[in-house]
Design an enzyme around this catalytic site. Sequence first.
Site, PDB file in Angstrom:
ATOM      1  N   ASP A  36       0.818  -1.207   0.000  1.00  0.00           N
ATOM      2  CA  ASP A  36       0.000   0.000   0.000  1.00  0.00           C
ATOM      3  C   ASP A  36       0.857   1.264   0.000  1.00  0.00           C
ATOM      4  O   ASP A  36       2.065   1.229   0.227  1.00  0.00           O
ATOM      5  CB  ASP A  36      -0.917   0.006   1.230  1.00  0.00           C
ATOM      6  CG  ASP A  36      -2.074  -0.970   1.094  1.00  0.00           C
ATOM      7  OD1 ASP A  36      -2.389  -1.348  -0.050  1.00  0.00           O
ATOM      8  OD2 ASP A  36      -2.648  -1.358   2.124  1.00  0.00           O
ATOM      9  N   LYS A  58      -3.280   3.791  -2.458  1.00  0.00           N
ATOM     10  CA  LYS A  58      -4.574   4.470  -2.458  1.00  0.00           C
ATOM     11  C   LYS A  58      -4.423   5.875  -1.928  1.00  0.00           C
ATOM     12  O   LYS A  58      -3.763   6.108  -0.920  1.00  0.00           O
ATOM     13  CB  LYS A  58      -5.585   3.718  -1.579  1.00  0.00           C
ATOM     14  CG  LYS A  58      -5.889   2.309  -2.056  1.00  0.00           C
ATOM     15  CD  LYS A  58      -6.839   1.636  -1.087  1.00  0.00           C
ATOM     16  CE  LYS A  58      -7.134   0.210  -1.496  1.00  0.00           C
ATOM     17  NZ  LYS A  58      -8.033  -0.457  -0.536  1.00  0.00           N
ATOM     18  N   MET A 170      -6.613   9.612   9.967  1.00  0.00           N
ATOM     19  CA  MET A 170      -6.909  10.407   8.765  1.00  0.00           C
ATOM     20  C   MET A 170      -8.059  11.377   9.019  1.00  0.00           C
ATOM     21  O   MET A 170      -8.999  11.489   8.233  1.00  0.00           O
ATOM     22  CB  MET A 170      -7.241   9.490   7.576  1.00  0.00           C
ATOM     23  CG  MET A 170      -6.137   8.536   7.213  1.00  0.00           C
ATOM     24  SD  MET A 170      -4.679   9.398   6.608  1.00  0.00           S
ATOM     25  CE  MET A 170      -3.678   8.013   6.097  1.00  0.00           C
TER      26      MET A 170
END
Length: 459
Positions: A36, A58, A170
């Site tokens: 990732d 991503k 996040m």
Amino acid sequence: MPVGTVYFVGAGPGDIGLITVKGLERLKQADVVLYDRLVNPELLAYTRPNCEKVYCGKLPKHHILRQEQINAELVAKAKEGKTVVRLKGGDPGVFGRVGEEAAELAKHGIPFEIVPGITSGIAAPLYAGIPVTHREYGHSFALVSAHGKATEPQVDWASLAKMDTIAFYMGVANLPLICDQLLAHGKRNDTPVILIRWGTMGRQQTLEGTLETIAKKAEEAAFSNPAITLVGDVVALRKTTNWFEKKRLFGQQILLASDGTETEFAQTLRAEGADVFEFPKWKLVKKEIAHYVFTNLSSYEQIVFVSSESVHFFFAALRSEKIDVRTIKAELYARTPSAKRALEERGFCVSDGQQKGKTLVVGEEAVENEEWCLTHEVKQEETSQLLWERMKEEADVRTVIFPTVASVHRLLAMSDKAWLKERTILCFDDETKEVARTYGVFARCIEKETLIDYLARER
């Protein structure tokens, strides 16, 4: 064909030293790695030379591979009989979607194993000097995803507000909402809050405030993800326990040009708090050693090894050919510290000084006027360019170090010279400095032993 196994491995929060021993073992065994965006790309250096690497990175509104494609890729690679590592940032089970991916494997009868990792909700605060629990300030701790399929965090705000310490993953985009909801459900307006961006990395950034002030501060500072938002009285401990940001090279982001050989210097820089990017990325391809080397082995007066890898490949070839090492009458020399260690670990004494007489040089690249034993080739990794672009997008590298002449040639063959000219270029000897200048790049010569002191002064 037997079905392979998929290992879900937590890569940790960013600092490559925070991957677990078991996770690193699985990574070294992999035929294929799907990794990732928030995985430190330096971890890929631990994979085998022919390991296939698939970037699944991503961004909040952009996907290199969508989730269904990742699921399909895991299934397909395992059905080919390969050992697959799904390398995830932090811990696979903490907002890592491991449940969805594991369920897909189970549906196809593919065996899998989950290797936990260190999650950023705990590690980033610790690197900011904040334990998430404390006997006086925090007896309860919650982890909350602040983004996802919905536009707002899907949480029970009334229950969450009762927690002593809360880590939002996040959460910068939803920071005003987070603060409003916690205040509306009973949190004090002076409750301490800290934002930690790129936690555990040398580029770590922090911003402190309270539930009343942090949203405005973040907007004014243009603070962005990837970040952990930590809420709770325990944040106040940072005043006395902030340790990582006091390291001598904290905040330094350094490109260490790689020539394909081992270097321990990167670890030394990281131990001082710097972010170190070793590029380009290389893989070693074994070569068949010319037969005359073995037939003439006893005739050489000196054998020079240029790297630890050349030592490994050379003696592996001797074992394969069933050649007794006692037939070697030559004095052994090493051109790098890692080559010297590799020889000494095999029980050989390594000579110093200038070699004379009939000499064989063992390594990966032939040099004119020397009799050369080619053990392997150094080839650029397929993912090297992608990782180079990620470094330029996500980091603020101001210093480039060329440790050897070969590192100059290899980096400048793939890099943007205009980008390099805007950085401070350092090298360890005059020869390397002059080679850099032939490319139009001005380099400053610094003794390796004094480099850290120099960088600390320039911080």
